[in-house]
Design an enzyme around this catalytic site. Structure first.
Site, PDB file in Angstrom:
ATOM      1  N   HIS A 177      30.029  43.899  43.918  1.00  0.00           N
ATOM      2  CA  HIS A 177      31.340  44.243  44.742  1.00  0.00           C
ATOM      3  C   HIS A 177      30.812  44.620  46.231  1.00  0.00           C
ATOM      4  O   HIS A 177      31.924  44.433  47.156  1.00  0.00           O
ATOM      5  CB  HIS A 177      31.450  45.582  44.148  1.00  0.00           C
ATOM      6  N   ARG A 190      28.016  54.517  40.985  1.00  0.00           N
ATOM      7  CA  ARG A 190      28.209  53.057  40.335  1.00  0.00           C
ATOM      8  C   ARG A 190      27.015  52.511  39.782  1.00  0.00           C
ATOM      9  O   ARG A 190      27.110  51.704  38.622  1.00  0.00           O
ATOM     10  CB  ARG A 190      29.078  52.364  41.656  1.00  0.00           C
ATOM     11  N   LEU A 238      35.063  52.890  53.556  1.00  0.00           N
ATOM     12  CA  LEU A 238      36.129  52.880  54.403  1.00  0.00           C
ATOM     13  C   LEU A 238      36.017  54.044  55.419  1.00  0.00           C
ATOM     14  O   LEU A 238      36.117  53.638  56.594  1.00  0.00           O
ATOM     15  CB  LEU A 238      37.539  53.265  53.731  1.00  0.00           C
ATOM     16  N   GLY A 277      38.854  43.678  60.309  1.00  0.00           N
ATOM     17  CA  GLY A 277      38.686  44.612  59.265  1.00  0.00           C
ATOM     18  C   GLY A 277      38.905  46.193  59.918  1.00  0.00           C
ATOM     19  O   GLY A 277      39.102  46.336  60.931  1.00  0.00           O
ATOM     20  N   LEU A 278      38.636  46.981  58.967  1.00  0.00           N
ATOM     21  CA  LEU A 278      38.715  48.493  59.271  1.00  0.00           C
ATOM     22  C   LEU A 278      37.778  48.575  60.631  1.00  0.00           C
ATOM     23  O   LEU A 278      38.179  49.477  61.586  1.00  0.00           O
ATOM     24  CB  LEU A 278      38.602  49.544  58.156  1.00  0.00           C
ATOM     25  N   ARG A 333      25.993  52.681  47.551  1.00  0.00           N
ATOM     26  CA  ARG A 333      26.930  53.320  48.150  1.00  0.00           C
ATOM     27  C   ARG A 333      28.033  54.156  47.163  1.00  0.00           C
ATOM     28  O   ARG A 333      28.167  53.482  46.117  1.00  0.00           O
ATOM     29  CB  ARG A 333      27.836  52.281  49.140  1.00  0.00           C
TER      30      ARG A 333
HETATM   31  C1  LIG Z   1      38.694  45.232  45.545  1.00  0.00           C
HETATM   32  C2  LIG Z   1      37.808  46.073  46.480  1.00  0.00           C
HETATM   33  C3  LIG Z   1      38.236  47.547  46.576  1.00  0.00           C
HETATM   34  C4  LIG Z   1      37.593  48.213  47.513  1.00  0.00           C
HETATM   35  N1  LIG Z   1      38.102  49.681  47.388  1.00  0.00           N
HETATM   36  C5  LIG Z   1      37.299  50.543  48.442  1.00  0.00           C
HETATM   37  C6  LIG Z   1      37.879  51.710  48.432  1.00  0.00           C
HETATM   38  O1  LIG Z   1      38.721  52.359  47.763  1.00  0.00           O
HETATM   39  N2  LIG Z   1      37.219  52.757  49.282  1.00  0.00           N
HETATM   40  C7  LIG Z   1      36.194  52.084  50.033  1.00  0.00           C
HETATM   41  O2  LIG Z   1      35.421  53.150  50.677  1.00  0.00           O
HETATM   42  N3  LIG Z   1      35.841  51.102  50.058  1.00  0.00           N
HETATM   43  C8  LIG Z   1      36.318  50.066  49.153  1.00  0.00           C
HETATM   44  N4  LIG Z   1      35.970  48.771  49.241  1.00  0.00           N
HETATM   45  C9  LIG Z   1      34.967  48.321  50.281  1.00  0.00           C
HETATM   46  C10 LIG Z   1      35.645  48.094  51.702  1.00  0.00           C
HETATM   47  O3  LIG Z   1      36.740  47.676  51.550  1.00  0.00           O
HETATM   48  C11 LIG Z   1      34.883  47.247  52.645  1.00  0.00           C
HETATM   49  O4  LIG Z   1      33.518  47.491  52.423  1.00  0.00           O
HETATM   50  C12 LIG Z   1      35.417  47.339  53.943  1.00  0.00           C
HETATM   51  O5  LIG Z   1      36.804  47.266  53.941  1.00  0.00           O
HETATM   52  C13 LIG Z   1      34.709  46.361  54.949  1.00  0.00           C
HETATM   53  O6  LIG Z   1      35.430  46.470  56.141  1.00  0.00           O
HETATM   54  P1  LIG Z   1      34.772  45.734  57.288  1.00  0.00           P
HETATM   55  O7  LIG Z   1      35.844  45.950  58.380  1.00  0.00           O
HETATM   56  O8  LIG Z   1      33.525  46.098  57.347  1.00  0.00           O
HETATM   57  O9  LIG Z   1      34.968  44.205  56.939  1.00  0.00           O
HETATM   58  P2  LIG Z   1      36.124  43.158  56.141  1.00  0.00           P
HETATM   59  O10 LIG Z   1      37.442  43.842  56.064  1.00  0.00           O
HETATM   60  O11 LIG Z   1      35.646  42.123  55.412  1.00  0.00           O
HETATM   61  O12 LIG Z   1      36.544  42.335  57.588  1.00  0.00           O
HETATM   62  C14 LIG Z   1      35.894  41.299  58.112  1.00  0.00           C
HETATM   63  C15 LIG Z   1      36.524  40.754  59.396  1.00  0.00           C
HETATM   64  O13 LIG Z   1      35.621  39.904  59.949  1.00  0.00           O
HETATM   65  C16 LIG Z   1      36.174  38.645  60.061  1.00  0.00           C
HETATM   66  N5  LIG Z   1      35.321  37.473  60.032  1.00  0.00           N
HETATM   67  C17 LIG Z   1      34.368  37.405  59.113  1.00  0.00           C
HETATM   68  N6  LIG Z   1      33.506  36.185  59.364  1.00  0.00           N
HETATM   69  C18 LIG Z   1      34.084  35.784  60.718  1.00  0.00           C
HETATM   70  C19 LIG Z   1      33.500  34.826  61.653  1.00  0.00           C
HETATM   71  N7  LIG Z   1      32.244  34.047  61.383  1.00  0.00           N
HETATM   72  N8  LIG Z   1      34.440  34.614  62.793  1.00  0.00           N
HETATM   73  C20 LIG Z   1      35.332  35.629  63.052  1.00  0.00           C
HETATM   74  N9  LIG Z   1      35.809  36.427  62.338  1.00  0.00           N
HETATM   75  C21 LIG Z   1      35.018  36.664  60.871  1.00  0.00           C
HETATM   76  C22 LIG Z   1      37.463  38.615  59.110  1.00  0.00           C
HETATM   77  O14 LIG Z   1      38.358  37.635  59.458  1.00  0.00           O
HETATM   78  C23 LIG Z   1      37.860  39.941  59.013  1.00  0.00           C
HETATM   79  O15 LIG Z   1      38.786  40.233  59.734  1.00  0.00           O
HETATM   80  C24 LIG Z   1      36.501  47.786  48.263  1.00  0.00           C
HETATM   81  C25 LIG Z   1      36.109  46.450  48.355  1.00  0.00           C
HETATM   82  C26 LIG Z   1      36.904  45.521  47.491  1.00  0.00           C
HETATM   83  C27 LIG Z   1      36.125  44.406  47.333  1.00  0.00           C
END
Ligand SMILES: Cc1cc2nc3c(=O)[nH]c(=O)nc-3n(C[C@H](O)[C@H](O)[C@H](O)COP(=O)(O)OP(=O)(O)OC[C@H]3O[C@@H](n4cnc5c(N)ncnc54)[C@H](O)[C@@H]3O)c2cc1C
Length: 660
Positions: A421, A339, A461, A44-45, A455
């Site tokens: 969320h 929120r 992001l 993810g990001l 948050r």
């Molecule tokens: C609908 C929606 C809209 C949103 N809009 C916003 C917004 O506008 N602005 C904002 O700031 N935030 C927003 N958020 C929150 C934000 O999108 C997330 O908090 C953020 O993208 C999480 O990023 P991350 O990289 O931590 O995790 P994720 O993007 O969830 O990535 C997780 C990664 O881990 C991998 N993974 C998981 N478990 C395993 C495992 N056991 N083994 C191998 N790989 C694994 C997955 O494949 C994935 O690649 C939103 C959330 C939602 C639900």
């Protein structure tokens, strides 16, 4: 003896800590980087930005994700935007104000030093993403555009229509792809981390399941970074992608990583209401809609009853009979309160009988005033794709003229209701983003770090990319600086053998239960327990009952689960069963934390602790700390609480006020 946590916050004033840290941390020389391997779990990001940055720096990176492409990580769903303190609007923003808003938004339960650093690097993120070609919205003159999100009185949210997460992820993915091509990052798609391998007290590898063949594989490295997202799906229904899970975080927790503030769960006020019991996913309507949309319910109970019976529509109710309750209760922030505040206010109105749909669990989000003021085209330009999404799901077009009363035009309002969320809690990390297991780092939503008890919108992001592009690349070097003298570990070592056997035994156990209930039916039951007893309003009795029910549900899971198929090859039901096992443990952890925290703060609302006006009542004297939980060797045993006291130097801790 009381267990102590060292959060390793650098010396000096809050505004100088990060600069001082970077000036004095240990570095790894370029030759030694070539000898060091880092596992990054997640694309993810947070994960993609970390893997790309570490690859660019010269480390050898092994990067894992469960999807078939890094681009499908849940981050792609983010709609509304990303915060930064650029002050392009000249409306009074600054690094300090972003820092202050974030600490206040989190109800004074975040670690000050981390939040200041986050605000400080926020501006670098925008520069980095623009350089990658992320198509942020721009003003007519070319300047990057901003809009407002909750909990702030300035416009600091950068966005790419309603697809900000997708565009940012494409940017991170292009950087990642460059490193894959250069041979510095090796990608493992459709691999799921099942366990963490610890050698001599340090994280030295993982056991991952190849989701296509079903085979377990061993990977060793000098450090492990988990970036595996949040645990919102514990509640079954949430806005998260269906694949989001907390299994990697739970594996780390079971191996000794502390889990911090699990009860801080975010319930987002603007989601499409639940419409039936066959549903498996909820849809978010972005917070950005609150820039121009006004939230209301009828003033008169009889109008609400007519709406609930389907006898009238929202557009039949004239202006003077509408209660814009957020504007009424919180004049300074109005519809842009944070929120947690907006969600509770919606619940309060619905609990009093003012809900506007057939279940009584919905409020209106209305664009009539803004369409009348700005014109239909302007509103479509801002939110067109969100309006389309709403119409596709509900068959109601919120931009459609529906009525005219006394010369005022009324458009179809959206119906919204709060839904799970985001999770502020997560794996505990110190200032360097290292967990309580040396060599194990946690970044992005899966750590607990920066948002306290709530948050602010558009800050996830920001945090994920701050961690991946700008924080971890520094702090991990401080750990790796003396690791290059150790030879690469063979995965034939007994520690790897033991971890793989442990996972294999667990899988055999799940396959052999051969009961009668599907994974989803048990997960749905868990979701009901969580929403009912560990949801928006919590009480001591409710939480105790929730824990009791979850313990019974675990027994049901252990004795009556049915996983079809075989463990070899692709078996998504088996993968879901593994996730559910961990969601049950996570659910209990949330309840234990919520039960012990005898106060209300941010997303954690204990009904016993509220003011006469129904606002959250904190207890700073007794709960001004991060609540960290240590696993006690068995999922059936209650975890042990360890406290990290919070210390504030730059901000005066006070009662949150969004009224004036
Ligand atoms: C609908 C929606 C809209 C949103 N809009 C916003 C917004 O506008 N602005 C904002 O700031 N935030 C927003 N958020 C929150 C934000 O999108 C997330 O908090 C953020 O993208 C999480 O990023 P991350 O990289 O931590 O995790 P994720 O993007 O969830 O990535 C997780 C990664 O881990 C991998 N993974 C998981 N478990 C395993 C495992 N056991 N083994 C191998 N790989 C694994 C997955 O494949 C994935 O690649 C939103 C959330 C939602 C639900």
């Amino acid at each position: 003896m009381t267990k102590q946590l060292n959060s390793r916050i650098p010396e000096g004033p809050v505004a100088e800590k990060w600069t001082n840290y970077k000036a004095h941390q240990r570095l790894v020389n370029p030759k030694n980087k070539l000898k060091l391997d880092v596992i990054v779990v997640g694309t993810g990001l947070a994960g993609a930005s970390a893997a790309a940055s570490l690859g660019e720096m010269g480390f050898n990176v092994l990067n894992f994700c469960i999807q078939d492409s890094p681009r499908r990580a849940h981050s792609i769903a983010a709609q509304g935007g990303i915060n930064a303190a650029k002050n392009y609007q000249n409306d009074g923003d600054s690094i300090y104000r972003l820092f202050y808003d974030t600490v206040k938004g989190g109800d004074y339960r975040a670690r000050e030093a981390n939040v200041y650093r986050l605000a400080e690097v926020s501006n670098n993120i925008i520069d980095q993403c623009v350089a990658q070609g992320v198509p942020f919205a721009r003003e007519y003159g070319g300047m990057l555009a901003n809009r407002s999100f909750g909990g702030a009185q300035v416009s600091r949210t950068f966005y790419a229509k309603g697809q900000t997460g997708q565009q940012l992820l494409l940017g991170a993915y292009s950087s990642l792809s460059r490193q894959v091509e250069a041979g510095k990052v090796k990608l493992f798609t459709r691999y799921e981390m099942e366990d963490l391998v610890i050698v001599d007290g340090r994280a030295r590898g993982i056991i991952a399941k190849n989701l296509v063949t079903g085979k377990l594989e061993r990977f060793s490295a000098n450090a492990v970074v988990i970036a595996t997202g949040g645990y919102g799906n514990t509640y079954f229904l949430s806005t998260n992608a269906m694949g989001c899970n907390c299994s990697a975080a739970m594996a780390c927790y079971r191996r000794g990583a502390y889990f911090a503030n699990p009860s801080y769960v975010q319930i987002h006020p603007t989601c499409i209401p639940v419409h039936g019991d066959k549903q498996s996913k909820l849809t978010l309507m972005s917070e950005s809609l609150r820039n121009d949309g006004r939230i209301w319910v009828p003033k008169k109970l009889e109008d609400a009853k007519k709406l609930q019976r389907g006898e009238i529509k929202g557009s039949d109710i004239p202006e003077e009979d509408r209660d814009y309750y957020l504007e009424r209760r919180y004049p300074a922030f109005g519809n842009l309160v944070p929120r947690d505040v907006a969600s509770r206010a919606a619940k309060e109105r619905c609990d009093k009988g003012y809900g506007v749909n057939n279940t009584g669990l919905a409020v209106f989000l209305d664009f009539s005033e803004s369409i009348n003021r700005l014109g239909y085209d302007e509103i479509m330009q801002r939110y067109g794709n969100l309006f389309d999404m709403y119409e596709e799901i509900t068959d109601v077009n919120p931009g459609k003229l529906a009525n005219e009363i006394n010369g005022v035009k009324y458009y179809n309002p959206m119906m919204i209701f709060p839904a799970i969320h985001y999770t502020m809690g997560g794996i505990w990390v110190d200032y360097e983003l290292m967990t309580t297991i040396p060599g194990l780092f946690a970044i992005g939503e899966c750590n607990f770090s920066d948002h306290g008890a709530n948050r602010l919108g558009a800050s996830a992001l920001m945090q994920g990319l701050a961690d991946g592009y700008f924080v971890l690349p520094y702090t991990i070097q401080n750990y790796l600086a003396d690791q290059s003298i150790w030879p690469r570990l063979s995965t034939d070592m007994p520690e790897f053998e033991e971890a793989e056997k442990h996972v294999n035994d667990q899988i055999d156990h799940l396959m052999n239960i051969k009961g009668k209930r599907s994974v989803d039916s048990i997960h749905k039951e868990l979701g009901h327990i969580m929403w009912e007893h560990v949801g928006m309003g919590r009480t001591k009795e409710g939480l105790q009952e929730g824990l009791r029910l979850m313990k019974e549900l675990r027994k049901e899971f252990e004795s009556n689960l049915f996983v079809p198929g075989k463990k070899e090859g692709l078996n998504t039901e088996l993968d879901k069963a593994i996730h559910l096992r961990d969601f049950i443990t996570m659910g209990e952890l949330i309840a234990y934390d919520a039960l012990h925290r005898e106060e209300s703060c941010g997303g954690h609302f204990r009904e016993e602790h509220q003011t006469e006006e129904g606002e959250a009542k904190r207890d700073d004297e007794n709960f001004f700390y991060v609540g960290c939980w240590e696993y006690q060797g068995d999922d059936n045993k209650a975890p042990e609480l360890i406290k990290e006291p919070l210390e504030y130097e730059a901000i005066k801790v006070q009662t949150r006020n969004y009224k004036n």
